[in-house]
Design a protein around this motif. Sequence first.
Motif, PDB file in Angstrom:
ATOM      1  N   TYR A  78     -13.348  -0.003  -2.102  1.00 45.17           N
ATOM      2  CA  TYR A  78     -12.333   0.360  -3.091  1.00 45.17           C
ATOM      3  C   TYR A  78     -12.271   1.874  -3.266  1.00 45.17           C
ATOM      4  O   TYR A  78     -11.184   2.466  -3.316  1.00 45.17           O
ATOM      5  CB  TYR A  78     -12.652  -0.317  -4.424  1.00 45.17           C
ATOM      6  CG  TYR A  78     -11.740   0.122  -5.554  1.00 45.17           C
ATOM      7  CD1 TYR A  78     -10.445  -0.366  -5.665  1.00 45.17           C
ATOM      8  CD2 TYR A  78     -12.186   1.042  -6.496  1.00 45.17           C
ATOM      9  CE1 TYR A  78      -9.606   0.051  -6.692  1.00 45.17           C
ATOM     10  CE2 TYR A  78     -11.362   1.466  -7.525  1.00 45.17           C
ATOM     11  CZ  TYR A  78     -10.074   0.964  -7.624  1.00 45.17           C
ATOM     12  OH  TYR A  78      -9.253   1.394  -8.643  1.00 45.17           O
ATOM     13  N   PRO A 114      -4.632   2.269   2.509  1.00 38.90           N
ATOM     14  CA  PRO A 114      -5.814   1.762   1.780  1.00 38.90           C
ATOM     15  C   PRO A 114      -5.753   0.257   1.566  1.00 38.90           C
ATOM     16  O   PRO A 114      -5.525  -0.231   0.457  1.00 38.90           O
ATOM     17  CB  PRO A 114      -5.748   2.522   0.454  1.00 38.90           C
ATOM     18  CG  PRO A 114      -4.287   2.745   0.231  1.00 38.90           C
ATOM     19  CD  PRO A 114      -3.691   2.976   1.607  1.00 38.90           C
ATOM     20  N   ALA A 120       0.834  -1.206   0.000  1.00 37.31           N
ATOM     21  CA  ALA A 120       0.000   0.000   0.000  1.00 37.31           C
ATOM     22  C   ALA A 120       0.868   1.254   0.000  1.00 37.31           C
ATOM     23  O   ALA A 120       0.560   2.235  -0.691  1.00 37.31           O
ATOM     24  CB  ALA A 120      -0.934  -0.012   1.211  1.00 37.31           C
ATOM     25  N   LYS A 167     -10.507   4.190  -0.289  1.00 42.30           N
ATOM     26  CA  LYS A 167      -9.046   4.299  -0.160  1.00 42.30           C
ATOM     27  C   LYS A 167      -8.649   4.477   1.303  1.00 42.30           C
ATOM     28  O   LYS A 167      -7.917   5.394   1.675  1.00 42.30           O
ATOM     29  CB  LYS A 167      -8.504   5.448  -1.015  1.00 42.30           C
ATOM     30  CG  LYS A 167      -8.757   5.264  -2.504  1.00 42.30           C
ATOM     31  CD  LYS A 167      -8.202   6.416  -3.320  1.00 42.30           C
ATOM     32  CE  LYS A 167      -8.483   6.195  -4.804  1.00 42.30           C
ATOM     33  NZ  LYS A 167      -7.959   7.310  -5.634  1.00 42.30           N
ATOM     34  N   ALA A 168      -9.133   3.576   2.143  1.00 45.35           N
ATOM     35  CA  ALA A 168      -8.908   3.651   3.590  1.00 45.35           C
ATOM     36  C   ALA A 168      -8.880   2.228   4.150  1.00 45.35           C
ATOM     37  O   ALA A 168      -9.241   1.271   3.459  1.00 45.35           O
ATOM     38  CB  ALA A 168     -10.029   4.464   4.241  1.00 45.35           C
ATOM     39  N   ARG A 181      -3.029  -1.364  -4.278  1.00 48.14           N
ATOM     40  CA  ARG A 181      -4.305  -1.446  -3.566  1.00 48.14           C
ATOM     41  C   ARG A 181      -4.502  -2.889  -3.104  1.00 48.14           C
ATOM     42  O   ARG A 181      -5.202  -3.677  -3.741  1.00 48.14           O
ATOM     43  CB  ARG A 181      -5.464  -1.013  -4.469  1.00 48.14           C
ATOM     44  CG  ARG A 181      -5.391   0.409  -4.989  1.00 48.14           C
ATOM     45  CD  ARG A 181      -5.463   1.434  -3.849  1.00 48.14           C
ATOM     46  NE  ARG A 181      -6.609   1.197  -3.004  1.00 48.14           N
ATOM     47  CZ  ARG A 181      -7.856   1.618  -3.283  1.00 48.14           C
ATOM     48  NH1 ARG A 181      -8.083   2.297  -4.393  1.00 48.14           N
ATOM     49  NH2 ARG A 181      -8.850   1.379  -2.453  1.00 48.14           N
TER      50      ARG A 181
END
Length: 305
Positions: free
Chosen positions: A146, A93, A60, A149-150, A65
Motif C-alpha cells: 500500500y 499503483p 488507478a 504506490k506501485a 487504489r
Amino acid sequence: MRDAFSDTLVRLATADPKVLLLTGDHGYALFDNFRKSCPKQYINAGIAEQNMIGMAAGLARAGFRPIVYGLSAFVPVRVLEQIKLDIAHDLLPVILIGDGAGFVYAQLGTSHQSTEDIACARSIPDLSVYSPADRFELTACMERAYNAKAPIYIRMGKSDRGDVHVDNLPEGINGLLELKRGEAQNIAFIATGSMVRTALDIARERYPRAAVWSAPVIKPIDKSQVVDICRLSSVIAVLEEHSVLGGLGSAIAEIASELAPTRVLRIGVRDQFSQHCGSYAYLLKEHGLDQPGIEKRLEDYLSAN
C-alpha cells in the motif's frame, strides 16, 4: 493468514476511501467483513479477469487504489498481458493478490494449480513480487504494498502452515528475514511461502547448525543479503512450492553465479505437471515437497557433493 489479509484489507480501506477491492467472483466468505464495513468500495467484476485488470488500471489512473483479488492460477497467469501493458508499463499503483498458490486447489487439477506465477511475474519489468509465509509477513507485505504506490503481486497460499514468527514484524520489511541463526561453512535454507515452515522443521530436526531465512520479498530481492548468506554457506538450499524454473531458487542462483559463487540446490516443482488428482498433502508427496521427500533430496545432494 487469510484472516490477517481480510483484517488488513478492511483497515486500509476504512482509513482510505480510495482503496477499492475488485474480485473475479471469488472470496465471498473471505470478504464478508469488507462488504459490511466498506460496501461502496467493493466491486465484483465477475468471471472476466482480463477485463478486471483493465478496470483496475482505469481506476488507478483516476486516483483510486485498486486491490485485485483472484486465484493465482488466474491472477497473474491468465491476465499476464493485461498486467504487463495496462499496469506495469505505466507504473500504476495496483496491488494484485493471487490466492491459493501452489497445490492448494489440488482436487481441481492443473487448471487451478499455480506453480509458475512467480516466474511469470518476476519477468515483468517494474512489477514487485511478494510471497508471505504467515499472517505476520502477510500483514507486513500488505502494508508495504500500500505504501509503495506501485505495481505489486502478492502470492498467498490458502493453506495455513502455522506462524513462523512470534510477533508483528517491523514496518518496512526490505529483504530476507532470519528465522534461525546458523554457523559459517554449513548449509543454509532460504524458503518462501508455505515452504518456510517445512524448512524450519527440517533444519531443527536434521541440520541444527543450519541457518533458515524467509523470503517474503522475492522481487526486488536484497542482493547484498543473498551475497552475505552465500559467502558464509557452502550450500544454499532454496525451498518453494513453485517451479524450479524462474522462481526464488532461480533468483538466488542468478545472484550467486554472478556475485558469490556457491552451490545452490533448488527444491521445488520439477518441469512437469501433476500426474494424478488428490489432496494437497498427496500432491506435495507426488512432487517430492513433503518433508520426507525434501529430506531425501537434501541427503542425496549432500552425499554426492
